[in-house]
Design a protein around this motif. Structure first.
Motif, short mmCIF file in Angstrom:
data_model
loop_
_atom_site.label_atom_id
_atom_site.label_comp_id
_atom_site.label_asym_id
_atom_site.label_seq_id
_atom_site.Cartn_x
_atom_site.Cartn_y
_atom_site.Cartn_z
N GLU A 758 7.45 -4.25 -18.09
CA GLU A 758 7.60 -5.89 -18.05
C GLU A 758 8.68 -6.13 -17.06
N PHE A 759 9.08 -5.06 -16.44
CA PHE A 759 10.15 -5.67 -15.39
C PHE A 759 9.42 -5.41 -14.04
N ASP A 760 8.22 -5.06 -13.90
CA ASP A 760 7.19 -5.04 -12.81
C ASP A 760 7.21 -6.28 -12.26
N LEU A 761 7.44 -6.67 -11.08
CA LEU A 761 7.16 -7.87 -10.47
C LEU A 761 5.80 -8.14 -9.83
N ASP A 762 5.53 -6.86 -9.14
CA ASP A 762 4.15 -6.88 -8.55
C ASP A 762 3.06 -6.41 -9.37
N MET A 763 2.31 -7.41 -10.08
CA MET A 763 1.38 -6.79 -10.97
C MET A 763 0.31 -6.41 -10.17
N GLU A 764 0.01 -6.62 -9.17
CA GLU A 764 -1.24 -6.02 -8.20
C GLU A 764 -0.94 -4.94 -7.91
N GLU A 765 0.57 -4.56 -7.42
CA GLU A 765 0.71 -3.25 -7.20
C GLU A 765 0.89 -2.23 -8.23
N GLN A 766 1.26 -2.72 -9.41
CA GLN A 766 1.28 -2.17 -10.72
C GLN A 766 -0.11 -1.70 -11.18
N ALA A 767 -1.01 -2.66 -11.12
CA ALA A 767 -2.58 -2.40 -11.42
C ALA A 767 -2.94 -1.31 -10.65
N ARG A 768 -2.61 -1.48 -9.21
CA ARG A 768 -3.17 -0.42 -8.22
C ARG A 768 -2.73 0.97 -8.34
N LEU A 769 -1.17 0.95 -8.72
CA LEU A 769 -0.83 2.40 -8.99
C LEU A 769 -1.52 2.79 -10.38
N GLN A 770 -1.76 2.04 -11.36
CA GLN A 770 -2.08 2.50 -12.45
C GLN A 770 -3.55 2.96 -12.29
N ALA A 771 -4.20 2.34 -11.59
CA ALA A 771 -5.50 2.68 -11.09
C ALA A 771 -5.54 4.03 -10.34
N GLU A 772 -4.79 4.23 -9.50
CA GLU A 772 -4.58 5.57 -8.67
C GLU A 772 -4.15 6.66 -9.79
N GLU A 773 -3.02 6.45 -10.94
CA GLU A 773 -2.66 7.50 -11.77
C GLU A 773 -3.93 7.79 -12.70
N ASP A 774 -4.62 6.84 -13.13
CA ASP A 774 -5.73 7.11 -13.99
C ASP A 774 -6.86 8.06 -13.12
N ALA A 775 -7.07 7.52 -11.84
CA ALA A 775 -8.13 8.38 -11.09
C ALA A 775 -7.56 10.03 -10.73
N GLU A 776 -6.25 9.84 -10.51
CA GLU A 776 -5.52 11.25 -10.25
C GLU A 776 -5.60 12.02 -11.60
N ILE A 777 -5.30 11.52 -12.81
CA ILE A 777 -5.45 11.99 -14.09
C ILE A 777 -6.81 12.57 -14.37
N SER A 778 -7.76 11.57 -14.08
CA SER A 778 -9.26 12.03 -14.21
C SER A 778 -9.73 13.27 -13.32
N ARG A 779 -9.10 13.23 -12.27
CA ARG A 779 -9.27 14.19 -11.34
C ARG A 779 -8.94 15.42 -11.79
N ILE A 780 -7.42 15.54 -12.23
CA ILE A 780 -7.04 16.64 -12.76
C ILE A 780 -7.49 17.24 -14.19
N ARG A 781 -7.80 16.41 -15.02
CA ARG A 781 -8.65 16.77 -16.13
C ARG A 781 -10.09 17.32 -15.87
N GLU A 782 -10.85 16.84 -14.94
CA GLU A 782 -12.04 17.31 -14.63
C GLU A 782 -11.61 18.65 -14.14
N ASP A 783 -10.54 18.64 -13.12
CA ASP A 783 -10.36 20.28 -12.36
C ASP A 783 -9.88 21.11 -13.87
N LYS A 784 -9.02 20.57 -14.55
CA LYS A 784 -8.94 21.68 -15.71
C LYS A 784 -9.97 22.02 -16.30
N GLU A 785 -10.86 21.19 -16.81
CA GLU A 785 -11.90 21.46 -17.39
C GLU A 785 -12.93 22.35 -16.90
N PHE A 786 -12.96 22.44 -15.40
CA PHE A 786 -13.85 23.36 -14.92
C PHE A 786 -13.17 24.68 -14.74
N GLU A 787 -11.72 24.41 -14.63
CA GLU A 787 -11.23 25.78 -14.67
C GLU A 787 -11.18 26.51 -16.05
#
Length: 1579
Positions: A758-787
């Motif tokens: 709620e202290f984030d002023l740039d909601m678009e940047e927050q959404a972008r970072l959240q999307a990047e974080e979700d994508a990175e989590i998905s990638r790591i989860r996929e890598d771990k699943e393959f591992e």
């Protein structure tokens, strides 16, 4: 010598052309020496040429070339067996010697000749290791325990048979050897070899290879030979010249294989070739950069550059305006060259000075644009083709400019690099080539193409880019945008920022994706573009969309080809359209250029322009009228092709020419204007830097030029610095406010707290970072699943291999009270094939035993008497096995005692055949399996026993826990359980407590767990409600179904109520009785409790003792199992040792077989060579006999000519006949004129080749004959016709004599050739005999090896009498004896020992008496010596006065007492005197201190006076120095005389003092002589 050179090509059956120099007349064309290519050629000093072909045959061919007739002839040819040489040369002094070097071999070839028969003989010289060693031949040492060992070559051990066995040592050699790269001959026949690592070798004429080392370095050069410094060698009389990659020419003086460095010359570039001229006065040096220098040894200016041609490959080509006369090319080092299209000659060249990649010419002026590797764009003025010049430079890109495109109307220049941007530059010289801006690209730009749309007023640009890491795979994205023609007008307002990037609405940029990666790009009218597909290598036609895609990865963003057409054979290439946009040209790495009409793309015309091995075609350009096509390749060639039109094509060509002429006419005025502006521009130099227009950097004088984009960023920072500073201040204040708010939020209650986001002023940047974080989590989860999947697969594989497929799974048993662990034998189930082999061997062995038993029934019976005698000789203590069985000592193992016994085993003394040994191995492996199985059965019994013990202990622990609970004793109970060692299957199951990290739960799993938890809570709440079962049990039976004594003892006796309500005085009699009854019950209860507690303690101790006893009993049984395991391991190792020995013998037999096959193969090969050698010797003998007959006939004819002289001149007077005969017999005298100039540096001047000698002698003979045939030598009065007839006859005679000499030399060569063939035949005969003998010896050794069996014996401790070695005893020199022999020998030794001991005792007693007497004698002798010493001391004693007084005085003690008292009084007086002296000294010290104070005051006063005196002294000295010359030195000599006299007097006094000291010593010596002395008496 012949002034010719040869060249060849590449292709099917290439030919060699020999050309005369300098007329360049083709003399000979030779064919048949190669199938595809020649890789090396070399002329000899005569008329012979050596060639080596390449793939596939690698054939060495010797050609004889008759230059006068022009007829080549192959004399001999031989295959080099796939070795590609890097050096080939003839010996300049002897053409019959050749040298061929490869990276791994150095080979000398001798050419042997027998008239018209030639033969090549090879002599390989082994190369040295890089450290100078020749290398040792490694042979395998024997590992057998017996004496009979056979050394076999390593090729037989490795199983290599055939021709490869000879080269096996080379295959096995893993050390780096010297790699020859160049060589040169010496007059003595030695060869100097230069190696890649900087080593210099010398191969002597006896094929001995040695390393030449550097001894010292002269003062002229301190350069040593490094790697690559010996690429070229040239021999001179004064030494050896060497050069290489370091660009240094070294003069090496070699004496006794030691190098002394002489002068050295730095060339500055790598040297690739080097050769002296015929006089050796000049050395030509060629470099890899195209420069040719001449070095003159002995001259002041030794190194002179001859010329410097260009060395780089062509990287780009384009036609120069107007496009029909000249073409401009670019080389990789930045050399720009202008060529004439008609004459194909170089007009001019201009070096840029930097490495360059791209080139484009302007269509509206004589200008060329060059892109460098550093990201610079150079502008070159070509208006004056004779003197091209650089007029400007712009730094646009960070990386190399790989693409430059100039639009067809000459309006824009587009440049692209790998920095992700395309820059747009104004291509007009009148605008000073202004940089307009740039367009961002998603990756490296792969291709650029443009088309001008005059109607709509813009230029469409198509660019392809690669945004992945694999740049070589081609472009993955397509970007096209439009450049309006008014872009240069007010360009600033069309920028999106000060960086210079164009606005989207200005250029209408669109980006799409390729379905398959592509190469090249060509755009034509109608939004159609062509590309080369990476996967199919076809040309794809794609229609460009007019609307951008909605998303970057949308389906609409992928471009699908509308047509596919034939492309090239290899991946990669470029596309370009002709100037009139009717023809499409494509180039590829396969070396082909494909041309096709735009309307008929499926009918290409292909021409092979460049070699695909060098990378194919690099660039292509059309002439302005499309009549010529120019191509460049990495093979260093520039090709020009013209059309050969058909009638239909001619009409199309005319239309193209007319269109170009019209275009040239329309651009003529603009071209004149731009050329004028171009010529007005100043020359560019490194001091001039180009900056962005309108920037402040023009005022800077000497600055490092940065790229255009960096300058834009600097300008933006300088222009908006204040605004940026204000923004930074606002951002800092805002950050502080937010931080304070977050601190306040952290201190409030949880209900009032705000979440972090709620202290984030740039909601678009927050959404972008959240999307990047979700994508990175998905990638790591996929890598771990393959591992995890890979680990699961690996775990499943290990489980299947090591657990599921095991018949007996591996596990262990741990002891209860010790760290002892015993493991079983994991066993796999035996396959059907193994069981079938075992069964087959057993049946075969049973048949053999039955056959042996039947044979024994019919055999002769052994004599009974001999049997009885043998039984008597046997030791009664021996534990003999039953008849028909061997002892364990001879079987070599104790397998029969551990379940591995069998009657089917072969005796170790009967294993002779290979089949018996293989059957024995099968039986032994089966015995090992049975031994392991027997142990595993015992292991299972012990394992079950432990399970039972654990179950018993668990049952007893239940009672122990109950007792401990009753006794309220916090003692830990021993709880044994099976661990992972005993139950390995526990490893296959993972429990929750073993996972140390938090388990990840999906939202569905979390929801399910919450529902389960909710249901469990509801169930517990229901259980806590009214339960009629529990309530009834509590009311009726007190809450228990069975009353136990322990529970009753826990209950206390109820206290009477009056004891708490009344005082003790108020108790009645009944109350007192009740109290007594209560106390009695309490006492009885306590007694019962104590009794019960003691019972429980006794039971506890008993249970613990039983558990400990059972655990100890189990540990004892486990220890017995451990001992059994140790013995089982010993037995298994014994059986495996027997298997290894048998397999070793089988391997040895196989090695014998391989060696035999190798010898037989070699023998067969030698026999074939022997047959060929015999045939060659017979054929050579026939040729020699035939030639000898011809020679004898020729000799006879020569003699007949001499005898027939008088008949020829019978018509001449006898007087003249005699004179003519003398002149007829006269021959030209030989001259000492050398073939080569002795003053030249040619090392072969003293030993020229035979061809040079023959050529020189022929010329001298002709000159001498001309002198003899002159009329001046004619006798007087002789007719001239007779003289001419005699001269002609004499010439015929001399020619006949020369022919006889030549034939004699040929006959000698043929005789030597025949002798060599006969010697070879004899050598081969001896080698065949040696091989036959070696085969016989090998068979004898093989038979001896089969009969000399190696057996394994078991000996008890004490029966091995061999000293142990470092690791194991060495039994090679040992003997195996019967035990009775050793025991009899020990008995005899014992008897002899006892007799020796008795005699030694007697000798000891006798010796004891002798020693005692000797001791007494020695004692008396020592006493006598002691007495003599005492007597000598008494005689030598000096009688002093004190001794005399002692002897004379009667009361010596009283006298001593008086002396002592006198001394005491004296000491007292001296003490008093000492104290008086001390007081006197103290007084004197006090006075001295006072005097010292006075003196210090005086010194202080004198110090001041001293300073004044010093000043006056200095003044007087100064005055003295000034007046010194004016004053006489009359007193100086007098003072010097006094000083000398004083010195002499001092020396005299010292000498007299020494004499006085000597005299005093002499007086003292004389005085001592008066003392009395006692003389020693002699007895």
């Amino acid at each position: 010598m012949n002034k010719v050179f040869a060249y060849t090509g590449v292709g099917n059956s290439p030919s060699i052309t020999v050309v005369n120099y300098p007329s360049f007349e083709k003399l000979v064309t030779m064919k048949g020496g190669a199938k595809l290519e020649y890789i090396s050629m070399e002329f000899s000093s005569s008329e012979y040429l050596a060639t080596i072909s390449g793939i596939p045959e690698f054939q060495l061919t010797i050609w004889y070339v008759n230059y006068s007739r022009g007829i080549p002839n192959i004399k001999c040819a031989l295959s080099l067996k796939g070795l590609a040489p890097n050096g080939l040369s003839f010996n300049p002094a002897n053409w019959r010697q050749m040298c061929v070097t490869t990276e791994s071999e150095f080979t000398l070839w001798n050419i042997e000749q027998s008239h018209e028969t030639f033969m090549l003989k090879k002599q390989c010289v082994p190369l040295l290791y890089e450290d100078g060693r020749l290398g040792d031949v490694v042979s395998r040492t024997s590992t057998r325990l017996s004496k009979a060992t056979v050394d076999l070559p390593r090729s037989s051990i490795a199983g290599v048979i055939g021709r490869d066995a000879d080269r096996f040592q080379e295959y096995e050699d893993s050390m780096n050897r010297c790699k020859p790269v160049c060589h040169c001959w010496t007059p003595s026949g030695d060869v100097y070899v230069g190696c890649a690592g900087g080593q210099l070798l010398r191969v002597s004429a006896h094929f001995c290879l040695m390393l030449i080392s550097a001894c010292s370095v002269s003062s002229l050069s301190a350069i040593s030979m490094q790697e690559g410094s010996l690429r070229c060698l040239a021999l001179h009389k004064n030494g050896l010249f060497a050069a290489g990659d370091d660009g240094i020419l070294r003069h090496l003086e070699i004496q006794n294989d030691i190098i002394r460095f002489g002068e050295s010359v730095h060339l500055g570039c790598p040297v690739t070739s080097m050769h002296f001229n015929s006089t050796h006065h000049h050395l030509a040096i060629g470099s890899s950069k195209g420069s040719l220098n001449v070095f003159s040894p002995g001259e002041p200016a030794k190194l002179k550059p001859l010329f410097d041609v260009h060395f780089g490959c062509f990287v780009a080509v384009d036609v120069l305006s107007p496009g029909t006369d000249d073409v401009v090319t670019l080389r990789e080092d930045g050399e720009v060259q202008v060529w004439n299209m008609v004459t194909a000659k170089l007009k001019s060249a201009c070096p840029i000075g930097f490495q360059c990649f791209s080139l484009a010419a302007s269509p509206i002026c004589h200008a060329a644009f060059i892109g460098s590797a550093a990201g610079y764009l150079f502008m070159m003025d070509l208006s004056n083709l004779e003197t091209p010049r650089v007029v400007g430079r712009i730094h646009l890109h960070k990386g190399p400019i790989k693409h430059i495109v100039v639009t067809k109307d000459g309006r824009f220049i587009l440049t692209a690099s790998n920095d992700g941007s395309i820059f747009v530059v104004d291509a007009r010289a009148s605008e000073n080539f202004e940089t307009l801006g740039f367009v961002s690209m998603p990756g490296d730009v792969q291709a650029l193409s443009t088309i001008v749309n005059e109607k709509e007023g813009f230029t469409k640009v198509v660019a392809t880019a690669n945004s992945t890491d694999k740049k070589e795979m081609g472009a993955t994205k397509l970007i096209h945008f439009n450049l309006p023609h008014h872009l240069a007008t007010d360009v600033r307002i069309k920028h999106a920022s000060l960086k210079g990037d164009f606005k989207q609405e200005i250029i209408d940029r669109m980006m799409f994706n390729f379905i398959t990666p592509s190469f090249g790009a060509a755009i034509m009218e109608g939004n159609a573009a062509f590309f080369l597909a990476q996967t199919t290598k076809e040309i794809h036609k794609i229609m460009l969309p007019t609307e951008p895609p909605k998303k970057a990865r949308d389906k609409d963003s992928y471009l699908h080809p509308s047509g596919e057409y034939p492309g090239h054979q290899l991946v990669g290439g470029k596309l370009t359209l002709s100037p009139h946009l009717k023809w499409l040209a494509s180039i590829g790495r396969d070396g082909y250029v494909s041309l096709r009409a735009v309307g008929a793309l499926d009918r290409p015309i292909s021409i092979n322009t460049h070699n695909f091995r060098c990378g194919g075609v690099q660039d292509i350009a059309f002439s302005a009228d499309s009549q010529k096509i120019f191509t460049t390749g990495l093979d260093g060639t520039l090709a020009c092709y013209t059309w050969n039109y058909t009638p239909t094509g001619l009409s199309k060509a005319k239309s193209a020419i007319e269109a170009v002429q019209n275009k040239i006419g329309s651009l003529l005025k603009e071209q004149t204007f731009q050329d004028k502006a171009l010529r007005a521009m100043a020359d560019w130099s490194m001091l001039n830097t180009v900056s962005r227009p309108g920037s402040a950097t023009e005022k800077q004088e000497k600055v490092i030029e940065c790229c255009w984009l960096k300058q834009a960023i600097v300008e933006e920072d300088s222009q908006y610095s204040e605004v940026k500073q204000e923004l930074r201040t606002d951002i800092r204040d805002m950050r502080r406010t937010l931080q304070s708010m977050m601190k306040e939020n952290a201190q409030v209650a949880d209900v009032e707290k705000l979440t972090h986001h709620e202290f984030d002023l740039d909601m678009e940047e927050q959404a972008r970072l959240q999307a990047e974080e979700d994508a990175e989590i998905s990638r790591i989860r996929e890598d771990k699943e393959f591992e995890n999947l890979a680990k699961m697969y690996l775990a499943d594989l290990i489980k299947r291999e090591c657990w599921d497929e095991m018949e007996v799974k591996g596990r262990g048993i741990l002891a209860f009270n010790s760290p002892l662990t015993v493991a079983n034998y994991p066993m796999r189930p035996r396959s059907k094939e193994e069981m079938a082999d075992i069964e087959k061997v057993k049946i075969r062995r049973q048949i053999e035993l039955e056959d042996l038993r039947m044979r024994k029934e019919f055999a002769e019976v052994v004599n009974k008497t001999s049997t009885v005698s043998m039984k008597e000789d046997e030791d009664p203590n021996d534990d003999d096995p039953p008849e028909g069985k061997e002892k364990p000592s001879t079987t070599g193992s104790l397998g029969a005692e551990f379940g591995g016994g069998s009657d089917l085993f072969y005796s170790q003394f009967a294993l002779h055949t290979r089949e018996q040994k293989m059957n024995q191995v099968v039986l032994l492996e089966d015995a090992i399996h049975r031994i392991k199985k027997a142990f595993n059965e015992e292991f299972v019994d012990v394992y079950k026993k432990k399970e039972q013990e654990i179950s018993k202990i668990q049952e007893k622990n239940k009672r122990i826990k109950k007792i401990l609970a009753d006794l309220d004793m916090p003692i830990e109970v021993y709880e044994p359980e099976m661990g992972v060692v005993e139950k390995p299957e526990l490893l296959l199951t993972v429990n929750d407590h073993e996972v140390k990290v938090e388990k990840f739960l999906t939202p569905e799993q979390r929801k399910k767990l919450e529902e389960e938890k909710k249901l469990e809570d509801e169930r517990r709440m229901k259980e806590k409600g009214d339960n009629w079962r529990d309530r009834g049990l509590d009311q009726m039976m007190g809450g228990v179904l069975e009353i136990k004594k322990e529970d009753e003892l826990k209950k206390d006796v109820p206290v009477p109520a009056f004891m708490t309500n009344k005082a003790e005085e108020e108790w009645s009699e009944d109350d007192k009785k009740a109290v007594q009854e209560y106390e009695r019950k309490v006492k009885e209860l306590n007694e019962e409790r104590e009794k019960h507690r003691k019972q429980l303690e006794m039971e506890l101790k008993k249970l613990q003792g039983v558990i400990q006893e059972n655990a100890q009993l189990f540990d004892d049984s486990l220890y017995q199992l451990f001992l059994r395991k140790v013995k089982t391991e010993m037995v298994i190792n014994q059986e495996e040792l027997k298997i290894l020995r048998i397999r070793y013998s089988l391997l040895k037999e196989e090695e014998f077989s391989n060696r035999e096959m190798e010898l037989l193969d070699t023998l067969e090969f030698k026999k074939q060579i022997k047959t060929s050698a015999t045939e060659a010797a017979v054929e050579s003998k026939k040729h020699v006999d035939a030639f000898r007959n011809d020679y004898e006939i020729l000799v006879a004819e020569d003699k007949v000519m001499d005898k027939a002289f008088k008949r020829e001149f019978s018509d001449v007077s006898p007087v003249y006949v005699d004179q003519l005969y003398k002149l007829f017999r006269r021959r030209p005298r030989g001259t000492d004129t050398p073939v080569f100039d002795p003053s030249s540096g040619n090392p072969f001047s003293e030993r020229p080749s035979t061809a040079h000698l023959n050529e020189a002698s022929k010329g001298m003979l002709e000159t001498a004959m001309v002198d003899l045939d002159k009329d001046i030598n004619c006798p007087e009065g002789l007719d001239i016709s007779v003289w001419e007839r005699m001269c002609l006859y004499r010439r015929q005679k001399i020619e006949s004599e020369n022919l006889v000499k030549q034939k004699a030399l040929v006959l000698a060569d043929m005789t030597a050739f025949l002798q060599k063939r006969q010697e070879e035949d004899e050598i081969l005969k001896n080698e065949i005999e040696d091989l036959n003998e070696e085969v016989g010896r090998l068979k004898d050794n093989q038979q001896r090896f089969i009969c000399n069996l190696e057996v394994q014996l078991l000996l008890k401790q004490g029966q091995v009498e061999v000293d142990p070695g470092i690791f194991i005893p060495d039994y090679r020199s040992s003997l195996l004896l019967h035990r009775n022999v050793v025991e009899d020998l020990n008995t005899r030794i014992r008897q002899l020992g006892e007799s020796k001991i008795s005699s030694m005792m007697e000798s000891k007693d006798f010796r004891k008496g002798i020693i005692q007497l000797e001791w007494e004698h020695k004692k008396m002798t020592m006493e006598m010596e002691d007495l003599q010493n005492k007597m000598r001391d008494i005689q030598n004693l000096k009688v002093t006065r004190e001794i005399q007084a002692y002897l004379n005085e009667d009361d010596y003690d009283s006298k001593k007492g008086q002396e002592i008292s006198t001394l005491e009084e004296t000491i007292l007086l001296q003490k008093q005197h000492h104290e008086k002296n001390i007081a006197e000294k103290k007084r004197a010290i006090k006075e001295m201190r006072k005097l010292l104070t006075d003196r210090s005051d005086e010194n202080h006063a004198l110090s001041g006076e001293l300073g004044e005196l010093n000043v006056s002294v200095n003044e007087r000295r100064h005055i003295q120095e000034v007046n010194a010359d004016k004053r006489s030195d009359a007193g100086r000599d007098e003072r010097y005389r006094q000083i000398v006299q004083r010195r002499k007097l001092v020396d005299l006094a010292k000498a007299q003092a020494q004499e006085v000291a000597v005299l005093r010593a002499e007086v003292e010596r004389l005085r001592m002589r008066t003392f009395p002395a006692l003389v020693q008496l002699e007895h």
